[in-house]
Design an enzyme around this catalytic site. Structure first.
Site, short mmCIF file in Angstrom:
data_model
loop_
_atom_site.label_atom_id
_atom_site.label_comp_id
_atom_site.label_asym_id
_atom_site.label_seq_id
_atom_site.Cartn_x
_atom_site.Cartn_y
_atom_site.Cartn_z
N TYR A 155 0.83 -1.21 0.00
CA TYR A 155 0.00 0.00 0.00
C TYR A 155 0.86 1.25 0.00
CZ TYR A 155 1.04 1.07 4.91
OH TYR A 155 1.68 1.41 6.07
N LYS B 223 6.54 -1.83 1.75
CA LYS B 223 5.38 -1.24 2.43
C LYS B 223 4.22 -2.23 2.37
CE LYS B 223 3.34 3.35 3.11
NZ LYS B 223 3.86 3.51 4.47
N LEU C 112 11.55 1.46 6.53
CA LEU C 112 10.85 1.91 5.35
C LEU C 112 11.60 3.12 4.78
CD1 LEU C 112 8.28 1.62 3.57
CD2 LEU C 112 7.27 3.41 4.99
N HIS D 108 -1.48 -21.18 0.54
CA HIS D 108 -0.34 -20.34 0.86
C HIS D 108 0.47 -19.94 -0.38
CE1 HIS D 108 -1.28 -21.34 4.99
NE2 HIS D 108 -0.33 -20.50 5.40
N ARG E 64 -8.27 -20.21 -0.74
CA ARG E 64 -7.20 -20.00 0.23
C ARG E 64 -6.13 -21.08 0.14
NH1 ARG E 64 -5.04 -20.57 5.26
NH2 ARG E 64 -4.68 -18.65 6.45
#
Length: 279
Positions: A33, A144, A200, A102, A100
């Site tokens: 994001y 991020k 970051l 992995h 679902r």
């Protein structure tokens, strides 16, 4: 004015239930994001945020469903639709919708975005107090990622104890805040953790470093300890939402009230986005 949302390939009502139960972001936090600040209707440092978005996507082997030009157009339309002059644009990319499992599924990534009213910045003249906590995050903090559980636990501990931010420490070394980068000033020099995988690579951080160089403030990208931070002449955090925020107290240590370098950088950063917003 109205809050705006975009999901997958269209604008939707912000309260509409659009995320399927088998969305990888919902199931695994499998995505990335960015948050962009809007001043006077203009997104600030958008190109830098999009470059980091691409780097995060590459790091987790995600393919953007749109070119950067299309994402820019979606963001611009969202801001226009919102009619907001001061806003936060949040956009994210997940690995998509699949049963679902992995391992990576073979499905297109899903882009989503919201435009919301920006929260006003308060207490900048006084600054904030911070608490130091052990950095329990993974070792690829330069991505991020949507996986923010250690960050939000740290932030909650800070707020619960009356602080504005949690400063994270790994093996005695200050890395960054739970949602910010950290700077210290000592003997006229500006210090910050180098841009390794452990932090970051903040967009505001980079811009403040550029401003420091333009102002001829000596800049040192170097690891420093909690003791160094607590004995600093000045300290501050940077982020898209907090901009440049001075720190007045670290745990029980009160920093000097006089903070000439922090004040100078605050002033120059504000000038920078005001100039951008007037274009």
């Amino acid at each position: 004015m109205a809050e705006i949302a975009f999901y997958e390939n269209k604008f939707v009502d912000i309260n509409e239930k659009v995320v399927p139960i088998q969305e990888r972001g919902h199931q695994f936090g499998d995505g990335i994001y960015e948050v962009v600040r809007v001043y006077n209707g203009q997104p600030f440092l958008l190109e830098e945020h999009l470059e980091r978005f691409q780097k995060s996507a590459d790091a987790i082997e995600l393919v953007l469903p749109f070119p950067k030009e299309k994402i820019t157009a979606i963001i611009d339309e969202g801001i226009t639709r919102s009619e907001m002059k001061e806003a936060d644009v949040y956009f994210q990319l997940t690995r998509g919708i699949a049963p679902r499992q992995h391992n990576y599924p073979e499905c297109p990534a899903v882009f989503s975005m919201t435009v919301r009213k920006a929260r006003p910045i308060s207490n900048r003249e006084k600054g904030i107090s911070v608490i130091t906590l052990e950095d329990e995050r993974w070792l690829n903090c330069y991505i991020k990622s949507l996986n923010l559980l250690p960050n939000i636990i740290a932030k909650q501990k800070a707020l619960k104890n009356g602080h504005g931010e949690a400063i994270l420490v790994r093996e005695g070394i200050v890395t960054e805040g739970s949602s910010s980068n950290v700077f210290a000033v000592k003997d006229g020099k500006l210090y910050t953790h180098p841009a390794t995988k452990r932090i970051l690579h903040g967009i505001t951080r980079a811009k403040v470093m550029q401003l420091a160089k333009e102002l001829r403030i000596p800049l040192v990208e170097k690891e420093f300890t909690t003791d160094f931070l607590k004995n600093a002449d000045e300290a501050f955090i940077t982020s898209t939402s907090a901009e440049v925020m001075p720190i007045h107290t670290i745990d029980d240590t009160v920093l000097p009230v006089d903070r000439p370098i922090s004040s100078m950088l605050v002033e120059e950063f504000v000038k920078l986005y005001h100039h951008h917003a007037m274009k």
